[in-house]
Design a protein around this motif. Structure first.
Motif, short mmCIF file in Angstrom:
data_model
loop_
_atom_site.label_atom_id
_atom_site.label_comp_id
_atom_site.label_asym_id
_atom_site.label_seq_id
_atom_site.Cartn_x
_atom_site.Cartn_y
_atom_site.Cartn_z
N THR A 99 -11.05 45.97 18.78
CA THR A 99 -9.71 46.93 18.43
C THR A 99 -9.95 48.24 19.29
O THR A 99 -11.10 48.83 19.20
N HIS A 100 -9.13 48.90 19.84
CA HIS A 100 -9.21 50.08 20.63
C HIS A 100 -8.49 51.12 20.08
O HIS A 100 -7.41 50.74 19.22
N PHE A 101 -8.50 52.34 20.17
CA PHE A 101 -7.76 53.51 19.82
C PHE A 101 -7.23 54.38 21.01
O PHE A 101 -8.22 54.63 21.98
N ILE A 102 -6.00 54.65 20.77
CA ILE A 102 -5.50 55.52 21.74
C ILE A 102 -4.55 56.74 21.09
O ILE A 102 -3.70 56.43 20.33
N GLY A 103 -4.84 57.93 21.40
CA GLY A 103 -4.27 59.04 20.75
C GLY A 103 -3.80 60.09 21.49
O GLY A 103 -4.67 60.37 22.67
N LEU A 122 -16.66 50.86 12.47
CA LEU A 122 -16.79 50.78 14.00
C LEU A 122 -17.49 49.25 14.04
O LEU A 122 -17.10 48.52 15.23
N ASN A 123 -18.18 48.70 13.27
CA ASN A 123 -18.79 47.29 13.53
C ASN A 123 -17.99 46.29 12.45
O ASN A 123 -17.66 45.21 13.11
N ILE A 127 -14.60 48.02 16.49
CA ILE A 127 -13.91 49.02 17.37
C ILE A 127 -14.73 49.17 18.86
O ILE A 127 -15.94 49.29 18.54
N ASP A 128 -14.07 49.30 19.92
CA ASP A 128 -14.68 49.25 20.86
C ASP A 128 -14.31 50.65 21.70
O ASP A 128 -14.85 51.77 21.62
#
Length: 247
Positions: A99-103, A122-123, A127-128
């Protein structure tokens, strides 16, 4: 007096603008089996991130876009909304995937806040990569300059917490212990130019977007709003998601 009122009204409108955009023209690729949580900024909504989201979907990513309220809300209320919605996203994802995040803007600070309060995710949720666009990681002088103006205060507590003082939101967050990809704009707005003495995107200085532990950084000729609807920006986002570098 009328000129001053007009100026402040224009400034308020700058926070709420959702620019007109064309549909993404990026080609559709095979599913990547990766998830992305997309988080909009202050005064915005999920539709304001639609160009970015469409580009991600066309590239094969699974997406979940937050829709949280900011205007007139307290900082704590906004954080609680974001935490719940991020957790709801994980319920919709296949969590065997990364899973990635974009903000965008405040959305980047909400990512930092969430991961600071939930480091085990994160683990646990694989989360990457984390990408921030126009995020005031060191605060914005716009908030500093206008925090005493009553009309600015109508936007609520969060608008006053985006400054550069030690007690403000950006300064209260710990430095990320994970690497981030940061996109900054350097195309200013005429109505806010007097608030800055350095390159900026109309609301956030380029220097304020930077963090000590950046995975990569790129400065582009876009303003704070248009970076959400720019084909070059989405191209760099996809490169970073794929390679961990913007170029």
């Amino acid at each position: 007096m009328k000129l001053r009122i007009t100026f402040y009204l224009l400034l308020l409108l700058a926070f709420f603008q959702n620019p007109v955009y064309a549909s993404s023209t990026l080609p559709t690729n095979h599913a990547k089996n990766e998830n992305i949580i997309v988080i909009h900024g202050f005064g915005q909504n999920a539709k304001g991130m639609e160009f970015i989201t469409n580009g991600l979907k066309n590239a094969g990513y699974n997406t979940c876009v937050l829709e949280y309220k900011t205007v007139g809300r307290s900082v704590d209320t906004i954080k609680k909304q974001v935490v719940k919605q991020i957790n709801d996203c994980f319920l919709t994802f296949d969590n065997s995937y990364k899973t990635h995040f974009i903000g965008h803007s405040l959305g980047g600070l909400m990512i930092r806040s969430y991961l600071a309060d939930h480091p085990s995710m994160l683990n646990k949720r694989k989360i990457d990569k984390v990408i921030m666009m126009g995020t005031p990681n060191n605060g914005s002088p716009i908030s500093d300059s206008y925090r005493e103006k009553s009309i600015f205060g109508l936007l609520g507590e969060m608008s006053l917490a985006l400054g550069t003082n030690e007690g403000d939101l950006a300064k209260s967050l710990p430095e990320p212990f994970y690497k981030t990809g940061i996109i900054a704009g350097n195309k200013p707005w005429r109505i806010t130019r007097k608030a800055f003495n350095e390159p900026n995107d109309g609301l956030v200085p380029v220097s304020s977007t930077k963090l000590p532990n950046m995975g990569d950084f790129i400065e582009l000729n876009v303003d704070h709003a248009s970076m959400r609807t720019n084909q070059v920006v989405i191209g760099h986002i996809l490169k970073y998601l794929d390679k961990g570098k913007f170029i």
